[in-house]
Design a protein around this motif. Sequence first.
Motif, PDB file in Angstrom:
ATOM      1  N   ASP A 205     162.869 -35.495  12.423  1.00 45.65           N
ATOM      2  CA  ASP A 205     162.111 -36.547  11.746  1.00 45.65           C
ATOM      3  C   ASP A 205     162.036 -37.819  12.586  1.00 45.65           C
ATOM      4  OD1 ASP A 205     161.774 -34.864   9.555  1.00 45.65           O
ATOM      5  OD2 ASP A 205     163.585 -35.599   8.553  1.00 45.65           O
TER       6      ASP A 205
ATOM      7  N   TYR B  63     165.384 -39.661   5.578  1.00 38.93           N
ATOM      8  CA  TYR B  63     165.042 -38.699   6.638  1.00 38.93           C
ATOM      9  C   TYR B  63     166.031 -38.864   7.785  1.00 38.93           C
ATOM     10  CZ  TYR B  63     160.887 -38.614   3.795  1.00 38.93           C
ATOM     11  OH  TYR B  63     160.031 -38.518   2.723  1.00 38.93           O
TER      12      TYR B  63
ATOM     13  N   SER C  80     167.139 -36.149   9.805  1.00 37.28           N
ATOM     14  CA  SER C  80     167.051 -35.106  10.813  1.00 37.28           C
ATOM     15  C   SER C  80     166.557 -35.664  12.144  1.00 37.28           C
ATOM     16  CB  SER C  80     166.108 -33.998  10.338  1.00 37.28           C
ATOM     17  OG  SER C  80     165.792 -33.115  11.391  1.00 37.28           O
TER      18      SER C  80
ATOM     19  N   SER D 240     156.411 -41.951   2.086  1.00 37.76           N
ATOM     20  CA  SER D 240     157.561 -42.837   1.900  1.00 37.76           C
ATOM     21  C   SER D 240     157.357 -44.158   2.622  1.00 37.76           C
ATOM     22  CB  SER D 240     158.841 -42.159   2.408  1.00 37.76           C
ATOM     23  OG  SER D 240     159.145 -41.001   1.651  1.00 37.76           O
TER      24      SER D 240
ATOM     25  N   SER E 179     158.781 -30.501  14.415  1.00 40.02           N
ATOM     26  CA  SER E 179     158.574 -29.947  13.074  1.00 40.02           C
ATOM     27  C   SER E 179     157.680 -30.905  12.307  1.00 40.02           C
ATOM     28  CB  SER E 179     159.907 -29.779  12.337  1.00 40.02           C
ATOM     29  OG  SER E 179     159.686 -29.396  10.981  1.00 40.02           O
ATOM     30  N   THR E 180     156.723 -30.347  11.583  1.00 45.53           N
ATOM     31  CA  THR E 180     155.805 -31.203  10.822  1.00 45.53           C
ATOM     32  C   THR E 180     155.969 -31.013   9.311  1.00 45.53           C
ATOM     33  OG1 THR E 180     154.074 -29.500  10.949  1.00 45.53           O
ATOM     34  CG2 THR E 180     154.080 -31.194  12.666  1.00 45.53           C
ATOM     35  N   LYS E 181     156.996 -30.300   8.906  1.00 51.63           N
ATOM     36  CA  LYS E 181     157.137 -29.987   7.480  1.00 51.63           C
ATOM     37  C   LYS E 181     157.363 -31.231   6.621  1.00 51.63           C
ATOM     38  CE  LYS E 181     162.138 -29.007   7.448  1.00 51.63           C
ATOM     39  NZ  LYS E 181     163.169 -28.002   7.085  1.00 51.63           N
ATOM     40  N   ASN E 182     157.981 -32.274   7.211  1.00 47.55           N
ATOM     41  CA  ASN E 182     158.244 -33.492   6.449  1.00 47.55           C
ATOM     42  C   ASN E 182     157.239 -34.609   6.739  1.00 47.55           C
ATOM     43  OD1 ASN E 182     160.530 -32.408   5.189  1.00 47.55           O
ATOM     44  ND2 ASN E 182     161.915 -33.157   6.779  1.00 47.55           N
TER      45      ASN E 182
ATOM     46  N   GLU F 163     154.024 -35.346   5.984  1.00 49.28           N
ATOM     47  CA  GLU F 163     153.300 -35.961   4.866  1.00 49.28           C
ATOM     48  C   GLU F 163     154.252 -36.749   3.969  1.00 49.28           C
ATOM     49  OE1 GLU F 163     150.058 -34.792   1.370  1.00 49.28           O
ATOM     50  OE2 GLU F 163     151.042 -33.214   2.541  1.00 49.28           O
ATOM     51  N   SER F 164     155.429 -36.196   3.736  1.00 45.88           N
ATOM     52  CA  SER F 164     156.420 -36.875   2.908  1.00 45.88           C
ATOM     53  C   SER F 164     156.883 -38.183   3.558  1.00 45.88           C
ATOM     54  CB  SER F 164     157.619 -35.956   2.673  1.00 45.88           C
ATOM     55  OG  SER F 164     158.619 -36.605   1.920  1.00 45.88           O
ATOM     56  N   ILE F 165     157.083 -38.156   4.871  1.00 52.30           N
ATOM     57  CA  ILE F 165     157.496 -39.365   5.585  1.00 52.30           C
ATOM     58  C   ILE F 165     156.428 -40.446   5.471  1.00 52.30           C
ATOM     59  CG2 ILE F 165     157.930 -40.333   7.880  1.00 52.30           C
ATOM     60  CD1 ILE F 165     159.330 -37.705   8.601  1.00 52.30           C
TER      61      ILE F 165
END
Length: 208
Positions: free
Chosen positions: A45, A40, A42, A20, A10-13, A15-17
């Motif tokens: 992640d 993070y 999950s 951070s 999954s790549t949804k996070n 950019e956020s990772i």
Amino acid sequence: MALTNSYLTSTKNLESIINSVINAKAPDRFTNKFLEDLGYKSSNDRLVVGMFKALGLLDDSGQPLQRYYEFLDQTQTGKILAIGIEEAYGDLFNLRKDAQNMSNDEVKNKLKTLTQGQKSDKVIGLMAMTFRAFCDLADWSEETEIQGSSENTAVQNERNDFAGFEKRGSKVPKTDMNLHYNIQIHLPETTNMAVYDAIFQSLKKHLL
């Protein structure tokens, strides 16, 4: 083979990772616990750790490498990502030097060829998705900047050559550029014609 086997499910996070990570203090070791501390938790992640290793940010034990510290410089983050991507997916860039511009379907087709059918369609799809996600976050403008810098350097070199010519009174240097120089000679006021003769003889010797 310059093609990482690491990928995200999954790549949804993503950019956020990355945001951070670059805003956090570099850890002694980049572990799942470090990711959890950033919020993070999950299992999806956690696969980022493997990708960071593939991109040359971490060593096999998770210890940050020099590239990781350069990655933390937010003015360079995108460029460092691009460098890591080109290394981790070197075989893709060997097939097409602007692989970062390929569509998801194009990437999948190239990966099928490169993996020689050893990966399932699902895995190929995840690998392509991961590649595209990282490419979208990278900065690929460095080549343009280097080219512009080279052009500016060439112009400056021409100026330096001409400046040297003016000082030395030597022949105009040969260049690859089609330049035309207009030279103005300011003659001294004198009634001694020998002075003018000497000046024009020098011009003939050095310029003609």
